[in-house]
Design a protein around this motif. Structure first.
Motif, PDB file in Angstrom:
ATOM      1  N   ILE A  23      -4.958   9.231   1.321  1.00  0.00           N
ATOM      2  CA  ILE A  23      -4.189   8.070   0.854  1.00  0.00           C
ATOM      3  C   ILE A  23      -5.202   7.505   0.004  1.00  0.00           C
ATOM      4  N   MET A  24      -6.291   6.869   0.447  1.00  0.00           N
ATOM      5  CA  MET A  24      -7.294   6.290  -0.292  1.00  0.00           C
ATOM      6  C   MET A  24      -7.810   6.920  -1.595  1.00  0.00           C
ATOM      7  N   SER A  25      -7.838   8.301  -1.399  1.00  0.00           N
ATOM      8  CA  SER A  25      -8.280   9.251  -2.377  1.00  0.00           C
ATOM      9  C   SER A  25      -7.008   9.291  -3.706  1.00  0.00           C
TER      10      SER A  25
ATOM     11  N   GLY B  19      -9.397  -1.542  -8.412  1.00  0.00           N
ATOM     12  CA  GLY B  19      -9.517  -2.400  -7.086  1.00  0.00           C
ATOM     13  C   GLY B  19      -9.196  -1.664  -6.041  1.00  0.00           C
ATOM     14  N   SER B  20      -8.739  -0.538  -5.968  1.00  0.00           N
ATOM     15  CA  SER B  20      -8.068   0.244  -4.773  1.00  0.00           C
ATOM     16  C   SER B  20      -9.138   0.635  -3.640  1.00  0.00           C
ATOM     17  N   GLN B  21     -10.237   0.470  -3.904  1.00  0.00           N
ATOM     18  CA  GLN B  21     -11.256   1.175  -3.076  1.00  0.00           C
ATOM     19  C   GLN B  21     -12.098  -0.194  -2.278  1.00  0.00           C
TER      20      GLN B  21
ATOM     21  N   GLU C 242      -4.650  -2.912   3.639  1.00  0.00           N
ATOM     22  CA  GLU C 242      -3.104  -2.655   3.193  1.00  0.00           C
ATOM     23  C   GLU C 242      -3.099  -1.218   3.411  1.00  0.00           C
ATOM     24  N   ILE C 243      -3.831  -0.354   3.094  1.00  0.00           N
ATOM     25  CA  ILE C 243      -3.573   1.158   3.234  1.00  0.00           C
ATOM     26  C   ILE C 243      -3.509   1.460   4.830  1.00  0.00           C
TER      27      ILE C 243
ATOM     28  N   TRP D 225       3.516   3.125  14.292  1.00  0.00           N
ATOM     29  CA  TRP D 225       4.805   2.626  13.979  1.00  0.00           C
ATOM     30  C   TRP D 225       5.117   3.367  12.483  1.00  0.00           C
ATOM     31  N   TYR D 226       4.435   2.908  11.521  1.00  0.00           N
ATOM     32  CA  TYR D 226       4.988   3.314  10.074  1.00  0.00           C
ATOM     33  C   TYR D 226       4.781   4.705   9.965  1.00  0.00           C
TER      34      TYR D 226
END
Length: 455
Positions: free
Chosen positions: A333-335, A342-344, A351-352, A359-360
């Motif tokens: 998902i990070m990739s 700012g995603s890294q 949040e990821i 649960w998710y």
């Protein structure tokens, strides 16, 4: 020697001045899930620091801080039992504290501004016209019951009419997120309001703390929707043993994920379940529901979920639903998100991390339709026309298309209600706390009348 003594006096005076600068009430705001959450801190110094923290949208309670440290123009506070802390520094004008709030994996900047006594009093309260307070006109009993499968003890409250007789009975099942027996959120207690209304209408009600929350045992963090379903089933079995309960009229009322749980249990034909009430419960595939929710939430904030971002979100769902290990799913998902600015960083990674919780990953795989098609007991299903979390029309259509005929069921959209079953203007998440009403009286009356009308 005299000069040294004067220097000591000056230093002590400076320290007292700084301490006095922190004394008083301070307010800051966090943005959580598109909703602004105010926090109020009160600091007092009498040789040692004392203080409290209040989240007025959630409760009127002022919780004592477990630790306060002041060094010069900086302050550190901690509320250990909630796993949160705040560290900040006075600005040059000494009318604001600029710092960072942290609660477990959540870390965010927060500025605290000084409040006058009148402002502090006004900021710490929310008007709630349906608040339920003792004395009660019915019997109230705190109870414990066991989920013997998972060895979990659920703590709750059972309310019942004082008069002798046999009455219909319901178990209330909360929506997503850790919740107490009253489903307390944003200064509202919807399950306490609902239990009060139904009991006054001659219906016995059992509500309970989620596992691992408040007085219930177990571990909330690793539980799935299936686990919460077993807790609800344990509540149902407990109710059926009560002397005043009509053995032919025992059901579940679930809100949001709790509504989904009621549909699943009814579709599985669990023993002792005579009817269900689903309030804003998902009736379409959960991955489809979540993308609709994301689009609606963005619209409520004046933004648009772009096709490119939607594609990435859908890819994240596919990864989360896969059989990859937690670590590999997180990395994938990070990739997938690496082109997003700012995603890294650490905050985004936190949040990821939610996407790969037990649960998710379990929740995303659920298709309510396969259960709805098998339901044989009566169903009351309601949806809010202004609900941006469980969109009314597609979910209502799924219920009407897939629920077997002849089940004495009622499916209804309330045009002006939001996901919390409040009369709303826009339905936006940020509006929940601003609304005085906790739950629609019309909806509660319809539910009570429908239950009492079952044969």
């Amino acid at each position: 020697m005299k000069n040294y003594f004067i220097l000591l006096l000056v230093l002590c005076s400076c320290r007292m001045t700084v301490a006095q600068s922190f004394e008083g009430s301070w307010k800051g705001s966090l943005v959580v899930s598109a909703m602004e959450l105010p926090l109020i801190f009160e600091f007092k110094y009498n040789g040692v620091w004392e203080g409290t923290m209040q989240s007025p949208m959630q409760s009127n309670a002022k919780i004592p801080l477990s630790r306060i440290e002041n060094r010069g123009d900086s302050i550190f506070v901690e509320l250990k039992q909630a796993g949160l802390s705040y560290q900040g520094k006075l600005n040059q004008e000494r009318n604001a504290i600029e710092g960072t709030f942290q609660q477990r994996t959540l870390k965010a900047p927060m500025v605290l501004t000084r409040l006058s006594a009148a402002q502090a009093e006004a900021a710490g309260t929310f008007k709630r016209s349906q608040r339920v307070k003792p004395p009660y006109s019915y019997d109230t009993l705190n109870v414990n019951f066991e989920n013997t499968i998972d060895k979990v003890t659920l703590a709750g409250t059972m309310t019942s009419p004082k008069e002798k007789g046999r009455y219909p009975a319901v178990v209330l099942v909360t929506g997503s997120g850790p919740q107490d027996r009253n489903s307390t959120a944003l200064g509202h207690e919807p399950f306490k309001v609902l239990a009060d209304y139904l009991t006054k209408q001659g219906i016995i009600v059992l509500r309970y703390d989620d596992r691992g929350i408040a007085q219930s045992t177990g571990k909330y963090q690793t539980a799935t929707t299936g686990d919460f379903g077993k807790d609800a089933l344990a509540g149902l079995q407990f109710l059926r043993k009560q002397a005043k309960v009509d053995p032919n009229k025992v059901g579940i009322i679930g809100h949001s994920e709790g509504g989904l749980i009621s549909l699943i249990l009814a579709g599985q034909h669990v023993a002792g379940l005579d009817f269900i009430v689903s309030l804003n419960g998902p009736a379409i595939r959960i991955d489809s529901l979540m993308i609709m929710q994301a689009e609606a939430v963005e619209r409520s904030m004046g933004r648009t979920l772009t096709p490119a971002m939607k594609e990435k979100v859908l890819r994240n769902y596919e990864i989360a639903k896969s059989d990859l290990t937690t670590e590999k799913a997180f990395q994938a998902i990070m990739s997938n998100m690496k082109v997003i600015e700012g995603s890294q960083n650490v905050a985004f990674a936190d949040e990821i991390g939610v996407l790969v919780t037990p649960w998710y990953r379990h929740f995303l795989k659920i298709d309510p339709v396969q259960f709805i098609k098998k339901i044989k007991v009566p169903v009351f299903a309601s949806f809010g026309g202004k609900d941006i979390q469980v969109i009314a029309v597609p979910n209502m259509e799924s219920m009407t298309d897939n629920l077997p005929k002849g089940t004495k069921s009622e499916i209804k959209i309330y045009p002006d209600l939001n996901h919390m079953n409040q009369h709303a203007n826009t339905g936006a998440v940020a509006e929940y706390a601003e609304i005085e009403e906790t739950i629609s009286p019309e909806l509660m009356q319809d539910v009570a009348n429908w239950i009492k009308g079952l044969k």
